[in-house]
Motif scaffolding. Structure first.
Motif, PDB file in Angstrom:
ATOM      1  N   GLU A   1       0.415  -1.300   0.194  1.00 49.48           N
ATOM      2  CA  GLU A   1       0.379   0.234  -0.210  1.00 49.48           C
ATOM      3  C   GLU A   1       1.128   1.203   0.614  1.00 49.48           C
ATOM      4  OE1 GLU A   1      -3.290   0.523  -0.592  1.00 49.48           O
ATOM      5  OE2 GLU A   1      -2.877  -1.921  -0.612  1.00 49.48           O
ATOM      6  N   GLU A   2       2.359   1.167   0.694  1.00 50.46           N
ATOM      7  CA  GLU A   2       2.961   2.603   0.651  1.00 50.46           C
ATOM      8  C   GLU A   2       3.194   2.650  -1.029  1.00 50.46           C
ATOM      9  OE1 GLU A   2       6.994   3.431   3.248  1.00 50.46           O
ATOM     10  OE2 GLU A   2       7.243   2.252   2.499  1.00 50.46           O
ATOM     11  N   ALA A   3       3.723   1.500  -2.081  1.00 49.43           N
ATOM     12  CA  ALA A   3       4.206   1.522  -3.172  1.00 49.43           C
ATOM     13  C   ALA A   3       3.212   2.633  -4.208  1.00 49.43           C
ATOM     14  CB  ALA A   3       4.408   0.079  -3.564  1.00 49.43           C
ATOM     15  N   LYS A   4       1.930   1.419  -3.861  1.00 50.67           N
ATOM     16  CA  LYS A   4       0.410   2.012  -4.553  1.00 50.67           C
ATOM     17  C   LYS A   4       0.123   3.221  -3.659  1.00 50.67           C
ATOM     18  CE  LYS A   4      -2.286  -2.420  -3.412  1.00 50.67           C
ATOM     19  NZ  LYS A   4      -3.729  -2.751  -3.937  1.00 50.67           N
ATOM     20  N   CYS A   5      -0.044   4.028  -3.199  1.00 47.41           N
ATOM     21  CA  CYS A   5       0.065   5.683  -2.702  1.00 47.41           C
ATOM     22  C   CYS A   5       0.974   6.355  -3.259  1.00 47.41           C
ATOM     23  CB  CYS A   5       0.849   6.153  -0.360  1.00 47.41           C
ATOM     24  SG  CYS A   5      -0.772   5.247  -0.086  1.00 47.41           S
ATOM     25  N   VAL A   6       2.404   6.255  -3.530  1.00 48.20           N
ATOM     26  CA  VAL A   6       3.194   6.825  -4.268  1.00 48.20           C
ATOM     27  C   VAL A   6       2.678   7.145  -5.563  1.00 48.20           C
ATOM     28  CG1 VAL A   6       5.742   7.051  -5.322  1.00 48.20           C
ATOM     29  CG2 VAL A   6       5.276   6.138  -3.252  1.00 48.20           C
TER      30      VAL A   6
ATOM     31  N   GLY B   1       6.192   6.292   6.668  1.00 51.19           N
ATOM     32  CA  GLY B   1       7.708   6.527   6.362  1.00 51.19           C
ATOM     33  C   GLY B   1       8.256   6.653   5.509  1.00 51.19           C
ATOM     34  N   ILE B   2       7.262   7.666   4.718  1.00 50.88           N
ATOM     35  CA  ILE B   2       7.763   8.502   3.778  1.00 50.88           C
ATOM     36  C   ILE B   2       7.395  10.146   3.857  1.00 50.88           C
ATOM     37  CG2 ILE B   2       8.393   6.935   2.100  1.00 50.88           C
ATOM     38  CD1 ILE B   2       5.750   7.718   1.076  1.00 50.88           C
ATOM     39  N   LYS B   3       6.467  10.759   5.029  1.00 53.92           N
ATOM     40  CA  LYS B   3       6.306  12.060   5.352  1.00 53.92           C
ATOM     41  C   LYS B   3       6.951  13.380   4.980  1.00 53.92           C
ATOM     42  CE  LYS B   3       2.220  11.401   8.318  1.00 53.92           C
ATOM     43  NZ  LYS B   3       0.591  11.310   7.651  1.00 53.92           N
ATOM     44  N   SER B   4       7.554  13.424   5.094  1.00 52.83           N
ATOM     45  CA  SER B   4       8.865  14.216   4.507  1.00 52.83           C
ATOM     46  C   SER B   4       8.557  14.277   3.073  1.00 52.83           C
ATOM     47  CB  SER B   4      10.203  14.306   5.361  1.00 52.83           C
ATOM     48  OG  SER B   4      10.668  14.377   6.459  1.00 52.83           O
ATOM     49  N   PHE B   5       8.914  12.824   2.165  1.00 54.04           N
ATOM     50  CA  PHE B   5       8.823  12.660   0.720  1.00 54.04           C
ATOM     51  C   PHE B   5       7.638  13.877   0.638  1.00 54.04           C
ATOM     52  CE2 PHE B   5       6.877  10.477  -2.430  1.00 54.04           C
ATOM     53  CZ  PHE B   5       7.920  10.959  -2.853  1.00 54.04           C
ATOM     54  N   GLY B   6       6.623  13.186   0.954  1.00 54.44           N
ATOM     55  CA  GLY B   6       4.724  14.119   0.991  1.00 54.44           C
ATOM     56  C   GLY B   6       4.902  15.345   0.745  1.00 54.44           C
TER      57      GLY B   6
ATOM     58  N   LYS C   1     -11.060  13.346  -9.635  1.00 54.33           N
ATOM     59  CA  LYS C   1     -12.497  12.472  -8.923  1.00 54.33           C
ATOM     60  C   LYS C   1     -11.699  10.849  -9.154  1.00 54.33           C
ATOM     61  CE  LYS C   1     -15.806  14.590 -11.401  1.00 54.33           C
ATOM     62  NZ  LYS C   1     -16.816  14.997 -10.147  1.00 54.33           N
ATOM     63  N   TRP C   2     -11.138  10.072  -9.671  1.00 53.67           N
ATOM     64  CA  TRP C   2     -10.194   8.890  -9.606  1.00 53.67           C
ATOM     65  C   TRP C   2      -9.598   8.299  -8.531  1.00 53.67           C
ATOM     66  CZ3 TRP C   2      -5.299   7.866  -8.919  1.00 53.67           C
ATOM     67  CH2 TRP C   2      -4.504   6.786  -9.615  1.00 53.67           C
ATOM     68  N   TYR C   3      -9.203   9.745  -7.413  1.00 51.77           N
ATOM     69  CA  TYR C   3      -7.671   9.333  -6.609  1.00 51.77           C
ATOM     70  C   TYR C   3      -8.866   8.224  -5.383  1.00 51.77           C
ATOM     71  CZ  TYR C   3      -4.817  10.261  -2.776  1.00 51.77           C
ATOM     72  OH  TYR C   3      -3.278   9.915  -1.545  1.00 51.77           O
ATOM     73  N   THR C   4      -8.141   7.745  -4.123  1.00 54.09           N
ATOM     74  CA  THR C   4      -8.926   7.447  -3.424  1.00 54.09           C
ATOM     75  C   THR C   4      -8.027   6.948  -2.124  1.00 54.09           C
ATOM     76  OG1 THR C   4      -8.101   4.980  -4.271  1.00 54.09           O
ATOM     77  CG2 THR C   4     -10.050   5.346  -4.719  1.00 54.09           C
ATOM     78  N   CYS C   5      -8.853   7.642  -0.990  1.00 52.39           N
ATOM     79  CA  CYS C   5      -7.952   8.996  -0.302  1.00 52.39           C
ATOM     80  C   CYS C   5      -6.920   7.595   1.073  1.00 52.39           C
ATOM     81  CB  CYS C   5      -8.344   9.201   0.856  1.00 52.39           C
ATOM     82  SG  CYS C   5      -9.205  11.274   0.090  1.00 52.39           S
ATOM     83  N   ILE C   6      -6.024   7.577   1.472  1.00 61.25           N
ATOM     84  CA  ILE C   6      -4.943   6.438   2.083  1.00 61.25           C
ATOM     85  C   ILE C   6      -6.340   5.800   3.214  1.00 61.25           C
ATOM     86  CG2 ILE C   6      -4.140   7.792   3.518  1.00 61.25           C
ATOM     87  CD1 ILE C   6      -1.509   5.757   3.649  1.00 61.25           C
TER      88      ILE C   6
ATOM     89  N   ALA D   1       0.314  11.096   2.405  1.00 58.32           N
ATOM     90  CA  ALA D   1       1.870   9.999   2.251  1.00 58.32           C
ATOM     91  C   ALA D   1       1.999   9.110   3.341  1.00 58.32           C
ATOM     92  CB  ALA D   1       3.263  11.180   2.688  1.00 58.32           C
ATOM     93  N   PRO D   2       2.386   7.588   3.221  1.00 54.45           N
ATOM     94  CA  PRO D   2       2.780   7.028   4.214  1.00 54.45           C
ATOM     95  C   PRO D   2       3.138   7.239   5.809  1.00 54.45           C
ATOM     96  CG  PRO D   2       3.037   6.179   1.728  1.00 54.45           C
ATOM     97  CD  PRO D   2       2.440   6.869   2.592  1.00 54.45           C
TER      98      PRO D   2
END
Length: 585
Positions: free
Chosen positions: A324-329, A481-486, A553-558, A478-479
């Motif tokens: 899911e982390e990879a999917k979020c990116v 583990g990658i908050k600063s990346f977000g 419209k396509w996006y789904t939240c974490i 952002a998950p």
């Protein structure tokens, strides 16, 4: 049984200690200290950036197109460096150390710039004011100048996304009001950024425009030093979040594992996918992420096969949270790409808007208004729009749609795109009017520089919706583990926007400056058609907005594993284990 009781008591004691530590650290007091740090660091940075295009044309004798391109590339580098800061923060150093190191680099760059401008570039004293010409700079002076400004780019760029995430870290997620406090913090974060830049865009710009370049750089240096000292004051009471390790191998493992299992049939239920037991994820310091149906081909990485039963290879079997982390990116990338055109709009304030204002009537009696100081209208617009948004629009939207935030982050970003497009249209109209009032043989048009006010005000209003929305969206989606990346994605959008702007200028000049035609953005703007360039950007923004609506419209939240999930799990465990402990009622 006694061992189990001891384990329960021990875990409760640890949790009590952790809660006590969270209670006595962080919070608004220390988040406010970081807001002050942001304001001072921004003052220092904008003391250089806001007038850089005029420094290049007046002191280093570059033409308008080259200066605009160089500023766009430099500004792009500033925000590209945010990815480096985010990576170090999330993976190895943590937020606190990353902020401290990059602030030191910022101080070093500003000190070197002050030194080189005083010793090598501003010669004779007071030159570069628009009338007194500077002597040709030596290659050594120019080389040190570029080293200093790119140190500033590296320092400020690495500092920005990390300080934003570090500020959000000061609010404990176990507190029900944490989400509201974080949203408020990001709003004030952008507010502090603009308060800091207000001084640079008014007072410092005036002195620099008058030829006091070294004085302006020294004030920026002092502000950066003060910001660093105040930052260090809160060291013992900040709330710290430990780094979660390098995310690149984790994301890479998901794609490799999915590829290796391409022929494997996905299980009928997501419950059959691999995940570690308990409430903690396998990623250090990161909460679990619940399964989503997006990019289902990646679920093969978490599908358990017979080979996985023998030995668990991380390049063959990944947890659901890791997948899911990879999917979020992947899900955030289309939204992020749609924000780049807006950043093309934003970067015009530091380049073409200044050049446009520099050839307009800017005298107020005996006072000559610096063209770069017009960005004060942008800043005031941000400050006023922030207040209107929080005090008027949010309560009104909340009553209309029932959303506690008023407008969602995606809705606000879409509104920002539309207002940004209107700003480009206003800039194009201003340029048409400016050209009408040009006297042959004169460098400046007789049209007042205050015709630029609408384009600056519109960009300021759009920033509140776009950039604050971006900070909240990418940090929230952002998950762990990658908050600063977000947070860095917002800065990276500005970076690519600057590079795209530079590319557009080069392409437009390459196409339009042929034969006897001077092109749209020549050295003498009175011979060009910069209005057409503004309208081109407006057209690209309209197209980008259409694409953005489809992506939003396509996006789904974490879907994070929250306290409600934990409570449900604890209740299930109590029902299962009821009667095991005779001491329990």
């Amino acid at each position: 049984m006694a061992a189990r009781e001891t384990e329960i008591i021990s875990s409760r004691q640890v949790e009590a200690v952790n809660k006590n530590e969270r209670k006595n650290s962080g919070g608004w007091n220390y988040a406010s200290l970081l807001l002050v740090n942001q304001g001072l660091a921004t003052l220092a940075f904008f003391g250089v950036s806001v007038n850089l295009v005029l420094f290049l044309t007046r002191v280093l004798d570059q033409d308008n197109a080259d200066a605009a391109n160089n500023v766009s590339k430099w500004t792009g580098t500033v925000y590209l460096c945010s990815l480096i800061g985010a990576f170090l923060s999330d993976s190895y150093w943590g937020r606190y150390l990353t902020c401290a190191v990059f602030q030191l680099i910022l101080v070093l760059g500003l000190g070197l710039l002050s030194f080189v401008s005083w010793l090598f570039l501003i010669n004779p004293a007071g030159c570069g004011d628009g009338t007194k010409l500077c002597m040709r700079s030596t290659p050594i002076g120019v080389g040190i100048f570029y080293l200093s400004i790119y140190l500033i780019a590296f320092g400020y760029g690495g500092h920005q996304p990390t300080i934003a995430t570090f500020g959000a870290d000061q609010f404990d997620d176990s507190n029900p009001r944490a989400a509201y406090s974080k949203a408020t913090f990001f709003c004030y974060f952008y507010f502090a950024l603009n308060v800091g830049s207000l001084f640079s865009n008014t007072i410092l710009v005036y002195y620099e425009d008058s030829g006091e370049w070294t004085l302006g750089f020294l004030v920026s240096l002092g502000s950066a030093i003060l910001a660093l000292l105040l930052y260090l004051l809160g060291t013992s009471r900040y709330r710290y979040v430990k780094p979660c390790g390098n995310p690149l191998p984790r994301v890479g493992q998901v794609f490799v594992a999915a590829y290796r299992k391409w022929e494997v049939v996905l299980p009928a239920s997501a419950d059959d996918l691999y995940e570690v037991e308990g409430t903690e994820s396998a990623i250090k310091g990161s909460r679990k992420i619940l399964h989503s149906d997006d990019f289902k081909f990646l679920d093969r990485a978490a599908t358990i096969t017979q080979d996985d039963m023998c030995a668990k290879d991380p390049w063959r079997l990944c947890t659901v949270t890791q997948v899911e982390e990879a999917k979020c990116v992947l899900k955030m990338l289309p939204i992020w790409l749609c924000t780049i055109i807006y950043s093309v709009i934003f970067t015009q304030m530091a380049s073409l808007f200044v050049e446009q204002g520099d050839v307009m009537a800017s005298k107020l009696g005996d006072f000559l208004l610096p063209a770069a100081s017009m960005s004060a209208f942008d800043i005031c617009s941000v400050l006023i729009t922030t207040g209107i948004y929080r005090q008027v629009l949010v309560p009104l939207a909340r009553r209309l749609n029932g959303n506690p935030k008023g407008l969602s982050e995606l809705q606000r970003m879409g509104i920002g795109l539309v207002i940004g497009m209107l700003a480009m249209l206003a800039a194009g109209v201003t340029e048409i009017q400016r050209l009408k009032y040009v006297t042959p043989g004169e460098k400046k048009s007789s049209l007042s520089i205050f015709w630029q006010v609408p384009q600056y005000v519109l960009i300021g209003a759009s920033e509140v919706f776009m950039y604050v929305g971006q900070l909240e969206f990418f940090n929230g989606q952002a998950p762990d583990g990658i908050k600063s990346f977000g947070s860095s994605l917002c800065m990276a959008s500005i970076s690519l926007g600057n590079y795209v702007s530079s590319l557009l200028v080069s392409m437009v000049m390459g196409i339009t400056a042929r034969g006897d035609s001077p092109g749209w953005i020549p050295a003498d703007l009175n011979q060009g058609h910069m209005d057409r360039f503004y309208f081109l950007i407006a057209g690209l923004t309209a197209l980008d907005f259409i694409i953005y609506v489809f992506c939003a419209k396509w996006y789904t939240c974490i879907n994070l594993y929250t306290n409600e999930n934990e409570i449900q799990l604890e209740e299930q465990q109590k029902d299962t284990c009821k009667g095991l402990n005779p001491c329990e009622p």
